[in-house]
Design a protein around this motif. Sequence first.
Motif, PDB file in Angstrom:
ATOM      1  N   VAL A 168       0.819  -1.218   0.000  1.00 26.37           N
ATOM      2  CA  VAL A 168       0.000   0.000   0.000  1.00 26.37           C
ATOM      3  C   VAL A 168       0.848   1.261   0.000  1.00 26.37           C
ATOM      4  N   SER A 169       2.159   1.092   0.144  1.00 20.27           N
ATOM      5  CA  SER A 169       3.034   2.257   0.245  1.00 20.27           C
ATOM      6  C   SER A 169       3.772   2.560  -1.057  1.00 20.27           C
ATOM      7  N   TYR A 170       3.399   1.942  -2.146  1.00 20.12           N
ATOM      8  CA  TYR A 170       4.010   2.244  -3.442  1.00 20.12           C
ATOM      9  C   TYR A 170       3.065   1.802  -4.557  1.00 20.12           C
ATOM     10  N   PHE A 171       3.262   2.383  -5.708  1.00 19.78           N
ATOM     11  CA  PHE A 171       2.534   1.919  -6.892  1.00 19.78           C
ATOM     12  C   PHE A 171       3.539   1.663  -8.006  1.00 19.78           C
ATOM     13  N   VAL A 172       3.131   0.871  -8.969  1.00 20.79           N
ATOM     14  CA  VAL A 172       4.058   0.348  -9.986  1.00 20.79           C
ATOM     15  C   VAL A 172       3.594   0.736 -11.383  1.00 20.79           C
ATOM     16  N   GLU A 173       4.545   1.131 -12.217  1.00 23.52           N
ATOM     17  CA  GLU A 173       4.300   1.369 -13.640  1.00 23.52           C
ATOM     18  C   GLU A 173       5.337   0.576 -14.449  1.00 23.52           C
ATOM     19  N   TYR A 174       5.008   0.326 -15.703  1.00 26.68           N
ATOM     20  CA  TYR A 174       5.900  -0.452 -16.562  1.00 26.68           C
ATOM     21  C   TYR A 174       6.225   0.335 -17.835  1.00 26.68           C
ATOM     22  N   ARG A 175       7.429   0.078 -18.365  1.00 27.63           N
ATOM     23  CA  ARG A 175       7.856   0.752 -19.590  1.00 27.63           C
ATOM     24  C   ARG A 175       8.567  -0.266 -20.498  1.00 27.63           C
ATOM     25  N   ASP A 176       8.286  -0.168 -21.811  1.00 29.14           N
ATOM     26  CA  ASP A 176       8.921  -1.064 -22.804  1.00 29.14           C
ATOM     27  C   ASP A 176       8.698  -2.530 -22.439  1.00 29.14           C
ATOM     28  N   ASN A 177       7.476  -2.866 -22.082  1.00 29.38           N
ATOM     29  CA  ASN A 177       7.197  -4.200 -21.543  1.00 29.38           C
ATOM     30  C   ASN A 177       6.327  -5.064 -22.466  1.00 29.38           C
ATOM     31  N   VAL A 178       6.386  -4.794 -23.779  1.00 25.88           N
ATOM     32  CA  VAL A 178       5.609  -5.600 -24.725  1.00 25.88           C
ATOM     33  C   VAL A 178       6.530  -6.457 -25.592  1.00 25.88           C
TER      34      VAL A 178
ATOM     35  N   ALA B 215      10.164  -8.167 -27.055  1.00 24.46           N
ATOM     36  CA  ALA B 215      11.323  -8.827 -26.464  1.00 24.46           C
ATOM     37  C   ALA B 215      12.455  -7.820 -26.268  1.00 24.46           C
ATOM     38  N   GLY B 216      13.193  -8.013 -25.186  1.00 30.59           N
ATOM     39  CA  GLY B 216      14.309  -7.119 -24.887  1.00 30.59           C
ATOM     40  C   GLY B 216      14.262  -6.672 -23.436  1.00 30.59           C
ATOM     41  N   GLN B 217      14.888  -5.549 -23.175  1.00 35.90           N
ATOM     42  CA  GLN B 217      14.966  -5.031 -21.813  1.00 35.90           C
ATOM     43  C   GLN B 217      13.735  -4.187 -21.500  1.00 35.90           C
ATOM     44  N   ALA B 218      13.081  -4.486 -20.355  1.00 33.58           N
ATOM     45  CA  ALA B 218      11.904  -3.740 -19.920  1.00 33.58           C
ATOM     46  C   ALA B 218      12.172  -3.135 -18.540  1.00 33.58           C
ATOM     47  N   THR B 219      11.333  -2.200 -18.155  1.00 35.64           N
ATOM     48  CA  THR B 219      11.572  -1.449 -16.912  1.00 35.64           C
ATOM     49  C   THR B 219      10.311  -1.429 -16.047  1.00 35.64           C
TER      50      THR B 219
ATOM     51  N   CYS C 242      12.174   4.288  -7.823  1.00 34.64           N
ATOM     52  CA  CYS C 242      13.330   3.525  -8.292  1.00 34.64           C
ATOM     53  C   CYS C 242      12.903   2.699  -9.502  1.00 34.64           C
ATOM     54  N   GLU C 243      13.891   2.296 -10.273  1.00 31.30           N
ATOM     55  CA  GLU C 243      13.609   1.514 -11.476  1.00 31.30           C
ATOM     56  C   GLU C 243      14.266   0.144 -11.384  1.00 31.30           C
ATOM     57  N   LEU C 244      13.529  -0.867 -11.811  1.00 33.20           N
ATOM     58  CA  LEU C 244      14.028  -2.229 -11.845  1.00 33.20           C
ATOM     59  C   LEU C 244      13.969  -2.717 -13.291  1.00 33.20           C
ATOM     60  N   GLN C 245      14.972  -3.469 -13.696  1.00 32.10           N
ATOM     61  CA  GLN C 245      15.034  -3.986 -15.063  1.00 32.10           C
ATOM     62  C   GLN C 245      14.651  -5.470 -15.096  1.00 32.10           C
ATOM     63  N   PHE C 246      13.972  -5.867 -16.143  1.00 34.80           N
ATOM     64  CA  PHE C 246      13.741  -7.289 -16.377  1.00 34.80           C
ATOM     65  C   PHE C 246      13.781  -7.549 -17.884  1.00 34.80           C
ATOM     66  N   THR C 247      14.012  -8.798 -18.249  1.00 35.33           N
ATOM     67  CA  THR C 247      14.186  -9.166 -19.662  1.00 35.33           C
ATOM     68  C   THR C 247      12.985  -9.952 -20.161  1.00 35.33           C
ATOM     69  N   ILE C 248      12.494  -9.548 -21.323  1.00 33.32           N
ATOM     70  CA  ILE C 248      11.450 -10.306 -22.017  1.00 33.32           C
ATOM     71  C   ILE C 248      12.146 -11.137 -23.086  1.00 33.32           C
ATOM     72  N   GLU C 249      12.119 -12.447 -22.937  1.00 30.32           N
ATOM     73  CA  GLU C 249      12.785 -13.340 -23.881  1.00 30.32           C
ATOM     74  C   GLU C 249      11.955 -13.496 -25.162  1.00 30.32           C
ATOM     75  N   LYS C 250      12.658 -13.777 -26.259  1.00 28.58           N
ATOM     76  CA  LYS C 250      11.949 -14.065 -27.501  1.00 28.58           C
ATOM     77  C   LYS C 250      11.124 -15.340 -27.343  1.00 28.58           C
ATOM     78  N   ALA C 251       9.982 -15.379 -27.996  1.00 30.21           N
ATOM     79  CA  ALA C 251       9.117 -16.558 -27.941  1.00 30.21           C
ATOM     80  C   ALA C 251       9.469 -17.517 -29.069  1.00 30.21           C
ATOM     81  N   ASN C 252       9.134 -18.773 -28.889  1.00 30.04           N
ATOM     82  CA  ASN C 252       9.281 -19.751 -29.965  1.00 30.04           C
ATOM     83  C   ASN C 252       8.063 -19.680 -30.874  1.00 30.04           C
ATOM     84  N   PRO C 253       8.274 -19.551 -32.176  1.00 24.89           N
ATOM     85  CA  PRO C 253       7.142 -19.408 -33.090  1.00 24.89           C
ATOM     86  C   PRO C 253       6.366 -20.711 -33.248  1.00 24.89           C
ATOM     87  N   ILE C 254       5.113 -20.586 -33.636  1.00 27.70           N
ATOM     88  CA  ILE C 254       4.291 -21.745 -33.966  1.00 27.70           C
ATOM     89  C   ILE C 254       4.307 -21.915 -35.483  1.00 27.70           C
TER      90      ILE C 254
END
Length: 208
Positions: A16-26, A28-32, A45-57
């Motif tokens: 309840v003491s913070y709220f979260v937003e996302y950037r560049d999170n659609v 593949a690549g680096q998201a925030t 503060c900003e945290l980084q996470f990685t969106i991996e490429k998906a395997n195609p069908i």
Amino acid sequence: GAAHEPKVSSSVVPEVSYFVEYRDNVDAGQATVIVTGDSFYTDSCELQFTIEKANPIYDTPSALTGTYGKTLSSIALPGGFSWQGGADAKIDWYGTKTLSLIYTPTDTANYNVVRDIQIAVYVQRGNVDVPSVAPFTYTGDLQKPLLSDDPRITVLSNEGGTDAGEYTATVALAEPAFDKWTDGTVASKTITWRILPADLSVVNFDGP
């Protein structure tokens, strides 16, 4: 194609003491993740996470057939597929052989290229036309037809002829285990050809 929103938690700061937003999170690549303080907390503060490429069908090609002596490029593949090792490889077997394909999706920024896709290729006998010979006209000299320059054909006999009349030549398949004549047979063929009489009307005569 959907947005990625991984949960953010803290062992110290209650939710309840913070709220979260996302950037560049659609894509593949680096998201925030942007964590902004609320209530008893300020700043962000900003945290980084990685969106991996998906395997195609994709649908693996099936019922692929080729012809002995040609190259893999002669076998049509669905869109996105290519021959692993190159399309210029010679088809030098008869029957079924397992080969590998590569699938390249349209969107390579978000989807992986897939290699080592195993497929079976059946090589059927090649169809070879039996040579035909157009008639010759008598000249008084030995005449011999050029039966074929196709490497799949071996000339067994071709003696030629001089006088007007009917002659024969014999040809065979160079590799009857892999090729067949267009009539479905593999035995040697006898070709009949003719030397026609010369036309007297076009011959020059010296008068008396």
